[in-house]
Motif scaffolding. Structure first.
Motif, PDB file in Angstrom:
ATOM      1  N   ASP A  16      18.858 -37.424 -12.621  1.00  0.00           N
ATOM      2  CA  ASP A  16      18.513 -37.081 -13.922  1.00  0.00           C
ATOM      3  C   ASP A  16      18.143 -38.247 -14.400  1.00  0.00           C
ATOM      4  OD1 ASP A  16      19.651 -34.414 -14.341  1.00  0.00           O
ATOM      5  OD2 ASP A  16      21.799 -35.503 -14.270  1.00  0.00           O
ATOM      6  N   VAL A  17      18.334 -39.266 -14.162  1.00  0.00           N
ATOM      7  CA  VAL A  17      17.768 -40.729 -14.702  1.00  0.00           C
ATOM      8  C   VAL A  17      16.271 -40.638 -14.147  1.00  0.00           C
ATOM      9  CG1 VAL A  17      17.583 -43.070 -14.778  1.00  0.00           C
ATOM     10  CG2 VAL A  17      19.806 -41.790 -15.062  1.00  0.00           C
ATOM     11  N   GLY A  20      13.303 -38.640 -15.633  1.00  0.00           N
ATOM     12  CA  GLY A  20      12.777 -38.962 -16.998  1.00  0.00           C
ATOM     13  C   GLY A  20      11.514 -39.973 -16.862  1.00  0.00           C
ATOM     14  N   SER A 145      13.309 -43.421 -18.489  1.00  0.00           N
ATOM     15  CA  SER A 145      14.657 -43.401 -19.325  1.00  0.00           C
ATOM     16  C   SER A 145      14.799 -44.668 -19.614  1.00  0.00           C
ATOM     17  CB  SER A 145      15.514 -42.764 -18.294  1.00  0.00           C
ATOM     18  OG  SER A 145      16.780 -43.001 -18.440  1.00  0.00           O
ATOM     19  N   ARG A 147      18.085 -45.908 -19.662  1.00  0.00           N
ATOM     20  CA  ARG A 147      19.052 -46.119 -18.720  1.00  0.00           C
ATOM     21  C   ARG A 147      18.542 -46.779 -17.426  1.00  0.00           C
ATOM     22  NH1 ARG A 147      24.328 -45.226 -18.763  1.00  0.00           N
ATOM     23  NH2 ARG A 147      24.206 -44.121 -20.798  1.00  0.00           N
ATOM     24  N   HIS A 229      26.527 -34.743 -17.091  1.00  0.00           N
ATOM     25  CA  HIS A 229      25.116 -34.508 -16.715  1.00  0.00           C
ATOM     26  C   HIS A 229      24.754 -33.116 -16.544  1.00  0.00           C
ATOM     27  CE1 HIS A 229      23.383 -38.529 -15.743  1.00  0.00           C
ATOM     28  NE2 HIS A 229      24.605 -38.905 -15.861  1.00  0.00           N
ATOM     29  N   TRP A 271      23.308 -40.844 -22.917  1.00  0.00           N
ATOM     30  CA  TRP A 271      22.724 -39.799 -22.082  1.00  0.00           C
ATOM     31  C   TRP A 271      22.260 -38.475 -22.953  1.00  0.00           C
ATOM     32  CZ3 TRP A 271      20.012 -39.038 -18.300  1.00  0.00           C
ATOM     33  CH2 TRP A 271      20.078 -37.649 -17.635  1.00  0.00           C
ATOM     34  N   ASP A 274      18.913 -39.734 -24.408  1.00  0.00           N
ATOM     35  CA  ASP A 274      17.816 -40.088 -23.539  1.00  0.00           C
ATOM     36  C   ASP A 274      17.233 -38.587 -23.105  1.00  0.00           C
ATOM     37  OD1 ASP A 274      17.864 -42.700 -22.856  1.00  0.00           O
ATOM     38  OD2 ASP A 274      19.133 -42.587 -20.983  1.00  0.00           O
ATOM     39  N   LEU A 275      18.231 -37.657 -23.019  1.00  0.00           N
ATOM     40  CA  LEU A 275      17.645 -36.302 -22.986  1.00  0.00           C
ATOM     41  C   LEU A 275      17.032 -35.989 -24.126  1.00  0.00           C
ATOM     42  CD1 LEU A 275      20.740 -34.353 -21.353  1.00  0.00           C
ATOM     43  CD2 LEU A 275      18.540 -35.004 -20.071  1.00  0.00           C
ATOM     44  N   ARG A 278      13.511 -37.227 -24.150  1.00  0.00           N
ATOM     45  CA  ARG A 278      12.548 -36.409 -22.979  1.00  0.00           C
ATOM     46  C   ARG A 278      12.191 -35.072 -23.463  1.00  0.00           C
ATOM     47  NH1 ARG A 278      15.842 -35.577 -17.676  1.00  0.00           N
ATOM     48  NH2 ARG A 278      16.234 -37.839 -18.020  1.00  0.00           N
TER      49      ARG A 278
END
Length: 324
Positions: A16-17, A20, A145, A147, A229, A271, A274-275, A278
């Motif tokens: 997932d990270v 990004g 990302s 993160r 996630h 999180w 971050d999403l 995106r």
């Protein structure tokens, strides 16, 4: 959204990270050099990748005093926006500076772009110079990302034998092409190169992988990370997560914070943002739709959280993307 799973069905937080990483207008260059040579990169970009195609070189990063050697096939990932120097010897002072806007100058400010141009995305004094340096960089922080950037050291080096370096030959061949849609091809190759290198690096025991990555193997915290996630939009509470993991609320809070470095709800908040960042790259996505997908009641709630964690509103963030 597709997810990579391990044998136990756990979602990889790393997938997932890394998903990004999406370059837009990333810059690639091939630079031909003869000793002594030194290039100081001070363009302020968030992340760069460099490799010697032939010859050897060194990296000196302003945030890490130790010079790092580069042999052909090695790849170095450099975290910005701090400047760094690529050179033939750690003692060589840079004779060229890479400035913001992909401008190349001498230390006293003389523009050298036209004088050093040797062809498509190729710089140097002579096509016969023995050292060949390949570099690529992300232009915008929004292409990566937060993160991921926080997890990386200033300089990360992966030796030729530690990864599938055959990808470098493909990148080197594409860099010098001038074909329709070539920027899109290079952007995706930059993403692929970065993901391939980081995947191999994170797998090394000496890589000092971030806490959220190491915690995936924990039988309790790994379950919770998978849930967060896979279902970031769910109305999670610590009690609900603890029930799913089969432990008490207090036990989960303590264990998660100890292994990941922050409480479950703090991790989830970051999180989700971050999403959201995106999703905001998609110009047809409304703020309300993005808010619902990442677990906020409406655009107002998302805006407040986004500004608190990113320092800008979603509208300002999206406007910054469209100006590049």
């Amino acid at each position: 959204m597709s997810r990579a799973r391990d044998a136990d069905g756990f979602t990889e937080a790393l997938t997932d990270v890394l998903s990004g990483a999406r370059a837009r207008g990333g810059l690639f260059h091939r630079v031909l050099l003869a000793p002594p040579w030194g290039v100081r990169v001070q363009d302020g970009t968030p992340l760069s990748v460099a490799s010697m195609l032939s010859g050897e070189g060194w990296v000196r990063h302003s945030e890490d005093p130790r010079p790092v050697r580069m042999a052909p096939g090695d790849v170095v990932v450099l975290r910005g926006p701090a400047p760094y120097v690529l050179c033939d010897d750690p003692a060589t002072e840079p004779g060229l500076l890479i400035q913001p806007g992909d401008c190349c100058t001498t230390p006293d400010g003389v523009d050298m772009c036209e004088e050093l141009a040797l062809g498509v995305r190729t710089w140097g004094c002579s096509p016969q110079d023995p050292a060949a340096l390949l570099s690529g960089n992300y232009q915008l922080h929004g292409d990566l990302s937060a993160r991921l950037l926080d997890a990386l050291p200033p300089v990360l080096v992966l030796r030729e034998h530690e990864w599938d370096s055959g990808l470098l030959a493909l990148v080197a061949a594409e860099v010098v092409k001038d074909a329709p849609g070539q920027q899109m091809v290079l952007d995706r190759l930059l993403d692929l190169l970065l993901v391939s290198v980081l995947r191999a690096w994170f797998a090394r025991p000496e890589a000092h992988a971030p806490a959220w990555y190491r915690a995936q193997s924990d039988p309790v915290v790994g379950v919770v990370l998978r849930l967060l996630h896979e279902q970031p939009g769910h109305a999670w509470t610590v009690a609900a997560l603890a029930a799913k993991a089969g432990v008490s609320r207090a036990s989960l809070a303590r264990r998660f914070t100890e292994l990941v470095g922050e409480p479950p709800m703090t991790y989830l908040a970051h999180w989700r943002i971050d999403l959201a960042a995106r999703l905001l790259r998609e110009q047809d996505a409304t703020l309300g739709a993005v808010a619902r997908r990442v677990g906020y009641a409406d655009g107002f709630a998302l805006s407040a959280a986004f500004k608190r964690l990113r320092g800008v509103s979603p509208a300002a963030y999206r406007a910054g993307l469209t100006t590049h």
